[in-house]
Design an enzyme around this catalytic site. Structure first.
Site, short mmCIF file in Angstrom:
data_model
loop_
_atom_site.label_atom_id
_atom_site.label_comp_id
_atom_site.label_asym_id
_atom_site.label_seq_id
_atom_site.Cartn_x
_atom_site.Cartn_y
_atom_site.Cartn_z
N VAL A 15 -33.26 -15.67 -13.09
CA VAL A 15 -34.03 -16.07 -12.07
C VAL A 15 -34.28 -15.05 -11.10
O VAL A 15 -35.71 -15.20 -9.91
CB VAL A 15 -34.40 -17.45 -11.86
N ARG A 59 -21.09 -11.02 -8.62
CA ARG A 59 -20.37 -9.34 -8.82
C ARG A 59 -21.57 -8.92 -8.05
O ARG A 59 -22.55 -8.46 -8.82
CB ARG A 59 -20.47 -9.58 -10.72
N GLU A 90 -38.89 -27.75 -7.64
CA GLU A 90 -40.12 -27.50 -8.91
C GLU A 90 -39.21 -26.98 -10.30
O GLU A 90 -39.78 -27.30 -11.21
CB GLU A 90 -41.20 -27.25 -8.54
N GLY A 122 -39.56 -25.31 -16.17
CA GLY A 122 -39.62 -23.69 -16.18
C GLY A 122 -41.18 -23.87 -15.13
O GLY A 122 -41.36 -24.13 -14.13
N LYS A 182 -33.25 -33.16 -16.84
CA LYS A 182 -34.74 -33.48 -17.04
C LYS A 182 -35.05 -34.59 -17.11
O LYS A 182 -36.26 -35.48 -16.22
CB LYS A 182 -35.18 -32.37 -18.01
N GLY A 203 -36.73 -19.05 -18.58
CA GLY A 203 -37.12 -17.85 -18.29
C GLY A 203 -37.14 -17.38 -17.64
O GLY A 203 -38.02 -18.37 -16.51
N1 HSE Z 1 -32.57 -23.83 -21.99
C1 HSE Z 1 -33.71 -24.21 -21.34
C2 HSE Z 1 -34.09 -24.30 -22.65
C3 HSE Z 1 -34.15 -23.35 -20.60
O1 HSE Z 1 -33.71 -24.11 -23.80
O2 HSE Z 1 -35.48 -24.78 -22.71
C4 HSE Z 1 -33.23 -24.07 -18.61
O3 HSE Z 1 -33.63 -25.45 -18.76
#
Ligand code: HSE
Length: 433
Positions: free
Chosen positions: A16, A48, A130, A135, A206, A305
Site C-alpha cells: 500500500v 528494510r 477510510e 479498501g 472491520k 490491494g
Molecule cells: N485480507 C483482507 C481481505 C484484505 O482478504 O479482504 C485486507 O483487509
C-alpha cells in the site's frame, strides 16, 4: 494558493505504502489544486532500507520512524505499517508532535480506536482511516458524514475479499474448502497463513469499526461474535442451492428493534440469490446499509490491494490536508449513544440445520418436539433417505423461522443428545430475507 508544501511522513512502504508514494508523485499537480497547497513526501520510514523502491528518492528513506515524526516539520503522517505495534506508539507520537494521522490499520483501530480518537481530539488533530475497512470502497466517510443526518439500523457486508473468493469458487465449481483455498493461495488472494481471513478475525475488526460509526456507540473487537468459514462444505453449498441461496461470510451489525442495544457478528450465512450481496463475486467487497430515511444502499468495489487501498488513503490525505489549511479538524469519534452490545444469544435469525438421523417411525416427531420445546418454529423440513446409510439412515434438513440464537443453539444441543440423531452435519444461519 499556498506555495509552502504540507509535509507528509509515510510510515511503512509495502504494497500500500509504495502505491501511496507513487500516486503522490504522479498526481502531485492535481493534489496541489484539490488541496490548495502542495503535499510533499518528506520522509519514508521502512524496516528494510536496502530494498529497491522505484520512484522514491533514497534520501527520504529512514529506519527511524520516531525521529522522522519528531523532527519538527511534518504536518501529516500516513501509517500503513499495520498491526498493533509499533503503529500505535508511532500514531501517539505523531499526535504529541502536532501531526494529523491517516491510517489504514483496521486491527489497531478496532482494538484501540477510542484511545486514539481521544488522543487526536485532545491534540486538536485529525485521525482518518477510510482505508481500514473495505479498501477502496468509500464507507467510513459516507457513514460518518453523508448519512450523519439519518438513522442507520443495519449494516450487512462482505468485508473480506479472500474468503469471498474462496466461497465464490466453492459455489461456482462445487470445490471443497481446501481446494478453493489452495487456488486462492496460488493466485495470491490468500496469505501463506490465511487464519486472519478464514477464521473471520479480519472481518471482525472491520465489523467493530463499522458498528461504532454506524450506531454512534463504542463497539470493541471483543464485542463482535465471530465464526470463521473453514467448516463450510460442498454439501452446504448444495443445500444452499436447493433453497435458492448462496453462502457468504457476512459481517452483520444491527440496532435492536427497541433501539436500546446493538449486535455485531461475523459468520458464514446462507443468503437468497435475489439479495444484492449474493452477486458479489471473486475477491470483491460490498456493504449493504439500511437507514431510516435513505432506505437501502449498497457500497461495492475492491476491498484490498495496493492501488485500491492507496486510493482511500489519498482521499483521506486530501481531506486532512484541507483541514490543516483551514486550521480545522474533521469529524472525530461519535459515541454519544453509548448503546450496550448484546450477546450473540440475543440475535434473532433463522437456521438451516442438516441432521443425519435414523430412518424409523417417530424420528421426525421427536426432532420437531425438540424444536418446539425450545420455542423455535420450523419453516420447512426435507427428508431424504441416504443410499450410503449404515442401516436405515436419512438426511433431514430443517429450516426454522426467526428465533433467538440462544434458542436455536439450545435446540441443536438437545438434538445432538437424541439417540436417533446420528450427527449434526451442518448448521448455518440464513440471512438477508
Ligand atoms: N485480507 C483482507 C481481505 C484484505 O482478504 O479482504 C485486507 O483487509
Amino acid at each position: 494558493m499556498r506555495t509552502r508544501p504540507l509535509k507528509v511522513a509515510l510510515l511503512g512502504c509495502g504494497v500500500v505504502g509504495s502505491e501511496v508514494a507513487r500516486i503522490m508523485t504522479t498526481h502531485a499537480d492535481d493534489l496541489t489544486q484539490r488541496i490548495g497547497a502542495p503535499v510533499e513526501l518528506a520522509g519514508v520510514a521502512v524496516r528494510r532500507p536496502s530494498k529497491v523502491r522505484e520512484g522514491i528518492d533514497p534520501a527520504l528513506i529512514t529506519t527511524d520512524a520516531t525521529a522522522l515524526l519528531k523532527r519538527g516539520d511534518i504536518d501529516i503522517a500516513i501509517e500503513v505499517i499495520g498491526g498493533i505495534e509499533p503503529a500505535r506508539t508511532l500514531i501517539t507520537t505523531a499526535f504529541e508532535h502536532g501531526i494529523s494521522v491517516v491510517s489504514a490499520n483496521k486491527a489497531l483501530l478496532a482494538q484501540d480506536g477510542a484511545a486514539l480518537h481521544a488522543a487526536a481530539e485532545q491534540a486538536g488533530l485529525d485521525l482518518y482511516y477510510e482505508a481500514a475497512v473495505a479498501g477502496a470502497i468509500p464507507l467510513i466517510r459516507p457513514l460518518r458524514e453523508s448519512l450523519a443526518g439519518d438513522k442507520i439500523n443495519r449494516v450487512m457486508g462482505i468485508v473480506n475479499g479472500t474468503t469471498n473468493f474462496i466461497l465464490d469458487k466453492m459455489d461456482s465449481t462445487g470445490a471443497g474448502y481446501q481446494e478453493a483455498l489452495d487456488e486462492a493461495t496460488a493466485l495470491g488472494y490468500a496469505e501463506a497463513d490465511p487464519t486472519a481471513d478464514v477464521d473471520g478475525y479480519d472481518a471482525a475488526a472491520k465489523a467493530a469499526i463499522l458498528a461504532g460509526i454506524a450506531f454512534h456507540t463504542r463497539v470493541r473487537l471483543d464485542d463482535v461474535y465471530r465464526e470463521g468459514m473453514t467448516e463450510v462444505s460442498a454439501a452446504d453449498f448444495a443445500s444452499a442451492k436447493r433453497m435458492g441461496c448462496t453462502i457468504k461470510l457476512l459481517a452483520i451489525l444491527e440496532r435492536a428493534a427497541d433501539g436500546e442495544s446493538v449486535t455485531a457478528r461475523v459468520h458464514p450465512a446462507m443468503i437468497p440469490l435475489s439479495h444484492p450481496l449474493a452477486s458479489v463475486r471473486e475477491a470483491y467487497n460490498a456493504v449493504f446499509v439500511e437507514a431510516d430515511a435513505a432506505g437501502r444502499l449498497m457500497f461495492y468495489g475492491p476491498g484490498a490491494g495496493g492501488a485500491p487501498t492507496a486510493s482511500a488513503v489519498l482521499g483521506d490525505l486530501v481531506a486532512v490536508a484541507r483541514n490543516k489549511l483551514a486550521e480545522a479538524t474533521g469529524p472525530g469519534e461519535s459515541a454519544y449513544t453509548q448503546l450496550p452490545v448484546s450477546p450473540m444469544g440475543d440475535v434473532v435469525t433463522r437456521y438451516h440445520i442438516s441432521l443425519d438421523v435414523a430412518d424409523k417411525p417417530g424420528v421426525l416427531a421427536q426432532v420437531a418436539t425438540t424444536f418446539a420445546e425450545h420455542g423455535v418454529s420450523i419453516d420447512t423440513v426435507r427428508q431424504q433417505g441416504r443410499p450410503d446409510g449404515v442401516g436405515k439412515e436419512a438426511s433431514l434438513v430443517v429450516v426454522t423461522h426467526r428465533a433467538a440464537d440462544a434458542a436455536l443453539s439450545g435446540t441443536v444441543e438437545a438434538l445432538r443428545k437424541l439417540d436417533t440423531v446420528r450427527g449434526v452435519a451442518s448448521i448455518m444461519r440464513v440471512e438477508g430475507e
